[in-house]
Design a protein around this motif. Structure first.
Motif, PDB file in Angstrom:
ATOM      1  N   LEU A  15      -2.900  -5.701  -5.943  1.00 53.43           N
ATOM      2  CA  LEU A  15      -2.112  -4.478  -5.850  1.00 53.43           C
ATOM      3  C   LEU A  15      -0.620  -4.783  -5.967  1.00 53.43           C
ATOM      4  O   LEU A  15       0.121  -4.075  -6.654  1.00 53.43           O
ATOM      5  N   ALA A  16      -0.178  -5.860  -5.326  1.00 55.16           N
ATOM      6  CA  ALA A  16       1.234  -6.248  -5.394  1.00 55.16           C
ATOM      7  C   ALA A  16       1.634  -6.607  -6.827  1.00 55.16           C
ATOM      8  O   ALA A  16       2.730  -6.258  -7.275  1.00 55.16           O
ATOM      9  N   LEU A  17       0.739  -7.281  -7.550  1.00 55.16           N
ATOM     10  CA  LEU A  17       1.026  -7.625  -8.943  1.00 55.16           C
ATOM     11  C   LEU A  17       1.213  -6.369  -9.782  1.00 55.16           C
ATOM     12  O   LEU A  17       2.139  -6.287 -10.595  1.00 55.16           O
ATOM     13  N   PHE A  18       0.356  -5.388  -9.571  1.00 52.68           N
ATOM     14  CA  PHE A  18       0.513  -4.135 -10.312  1.00 52.68           C
ATOM     15  C   PHE A  18       1.770  -3.411  -9.876  1.00 52.68           C
ATOM     16  O   PHE A  18       2.452  -2.793 -10.688  1.00 52.68           O
ATOM     17  N   GLY A  19       2.093  -3.483  -8.596  1.00 52.09           N
ATOM     18  CA  GLY A  19       3.325  -2.870  -8.100  1.00 52.09           C
ATOM     19  C   GLY A  19       4.542  -3.470  -8.778  1.00 52.09           C
ATOM     20  O   GLY A  19       5.466  -2.762  -9.174  1.00 52.09           O
ATOM     21  N   GLU A  20       4.531  -4.810  -8.943  1.00 53.48           N
ATOM     22  CA  GLU A  20       5.643  -5.482  -9.612  1.00 53.48           C
ATOM     23  C   GLU A  20       5.732  -5.052 -11.069  1.00 53.48           C
ATOM     24  O   GLU A  20       6.816  -4.813 -11.588  1.00 53.48           O
ATOM     25  N   LYS A  21       4.583  -4.955 -11.731  1.00 54.41           N
ATOM     26  CA  LYS A  21       4.566  -4.573 -13.148  1.00 54.41           C
ATOM     27  C   LYS A  21       5.030  -3.130 -13.328  1.00 54.41           C
ATOM     28  O   LYS A  21       5.755  -2.813 -14.256  1.00 54.41           O
ATOM     29  N   LEU A  22       4.590  -2.262 -12.433  1.00 52.41           N
ATOM     30  CA  LEU A  22       4.913  -0.844 -12.557  1.00 52.41           C
ATOM     31  C   LEU A  22       6.285  -0.511 -11.987  1.00 52.41           C
ATOM     32  O   LEU A  22       6.795   0.576 -12.200  1.00 52.41           O
ATOM     33  N   PHE A  56       0.824  -1.206   0.000  1.00 50.62           N
ATOM     34  CA  PHE A  56       0.000   0.000   0.000  1.00 50.62           C
ATOM     35  C   PHE A  56       0.861   1.261   0.000  1.00 50.62           C
ATOM     36  O   PHE A  56       0.427   2.300  -0.466  1.00 50.62           O
ATOM     37  N   SER A  57       2.082   1.154   0.493  1.00 54.33           N
ATOM     38  CA  SER A  57       2.966   2.322   0.517  1.00 54.33           C
ATOM     39  C   SER A  57       3.564   2.617  -0.857  1.00 54.33           C
ATOM     40  O   SER A  57       4.152   3.667  -1.064  1.00 54.33           O
ATOM     41  N   MET A  58       3.391   1.697  -1.800  1.00 53.54           N
ATOM     42  CA  MET A  58       3.929   1.887  -3.150  1.00 53.54           C
ATOM     43  C   MET A  58       3.085   2.850  -3.976  1.00 53.54           C
ATOM     44  O   MET A  58       3.526   3.327  -5.011  1.00 53.54           O
ATOM     45  N   PHE A  59       1.851   3.121  -3.534  1.00 61.06           N
ATOM     46  CA  PHE A  59       0.909   3.904  -4.316  1.00 61.06           C
ATOM     47  C   PHE A  59       0.324   5.040  -3.499  1.00 61.06           C
ATOM     48  O   PHE A  59       0.249   4.953  -2.273  1.00 61.06           O
ATOM     49  N   GLU A  60      -0.116   6.072  -4.198  1.00 61.07           N
ATOM     50  CA  GLU A  60      -0.849   7.149  -3.549  1.00 61.07           C
ATOM     51  C   GLU A  60      -2.272   6.672  -3.297  1.00 61.07           C
ATOM     52  O   GLU A  60      -2.758   5.737  -3.941  1.00 61.07           O
ATOM     53  N   GLN A  61      -2.949   7.314  -2.361  1.00 62.11           N
ATOM     54  CA  GLN A  61      -4.301   6.902  -1.986  1.00 62.11           C
ATOM     55  C   GLN A  61      -5.241   6.912  -3.194  1.00 62.11           C
ATOM     56  O   GLN A  61      -6.060   6.007  -3.351  1.00 62.11           O
ATOM     57  N   SER A  62      -5.129   7.904  -4.069  1.00 62.14           N
ATOM     58  CA  SER A  62      -6.007   7.971  -5.241  1.00 62.14           C
ATOM     59  C   SER A  62      -5.757   6.788  -6.178  1.00 62.14           C
ATOM     60  O   SER A  62      -6.696   6.248  -6.771  1.00 62.14           O
TER      61      SER A  62
END
Length: 174
Positions: A90-97, A25-31
């Motif tokens: 969310l973690a999968l998107f974090g890995e991709k991004l 969750f810390s990888m992304f902004e709240q929005s």
């Protein structure tokens, strides 16, 4: 009895998935998290909190792709290494991004083309570099990038704004 055991196993697997990386969750902004939550809700067709093969099949069907092969869907689900709840999603998107360079690195690269420190680079010169240097862009890719690129009336790219768009997304997409 067997179905009760299967239900218990899937609940235990779901709990393990939920315990996954909470720092995701810390990888992304709240929005951004809210946007991912909306996407997850759209895909989780049966609203059970886990994305399954039937959820994916139904989502693709709604998007007009009716002939998704089970093997393709299985490959997608394997990326989650277990049940795909929102945290895993969310973690999968974090890995991709995660492949995106930090904003500061991108800014420093642009500054090489801005010796006067104006915060701008000429669109035509930049286009020529993209088409001819290193990992060459196609003309279509360049035009696609320019759709979201802030360009002033003099034909200069505001590369600080572009760096923000590259690393955080385009606010105008909403």
């Amino acid at each position: 009895m067997a179905s009760r055991k299967a239900g218990t196993r899937s609940k235990a697997a779901a709990k393990r998935a939920q315990r996954g990386s909470s720092n995701v969750f810390s990888m992304f902004e709240q929005s951004q998290i809210q946007e991912f939550k909306e996407a997850f809700s759209c895909i989780d067709q049966n609203r059970d909190g886990i994305i399954t093969k039937s959820d994916l099949k139904e989502t693709y069907s709604q998007l007009g792709k009716l002939n998704m092969k089970d093997e393709e869907l299985d490959e997608m689900l394997k990326e989650g290494k277990g049940p795909i709840n929102f945290t895993v999603f969310l973690a999968l998107f974090g890995e991709k991004l995660n492949g995106t360079d930090p904003e500061e690195s991108i800014l420093n690269a642009f500054k090489l083309f801005d010796p006067d420190g104006t915060g701008h680079v000429n669109k035509d010169e930049f286009k020529q570099l993209l088409l001819t240097q290193a990992d060459k862009f196609t003309p279509e890719e360049v035009e696609q990038m320019f759709v979201v690129t802030p360009i002033d009336v003099a034909g200069n790219i505001d590369y600080k704004s572009l760096c923000y768009i590259i690393t955080h997304g385009d606010e105008k997409e909403d």
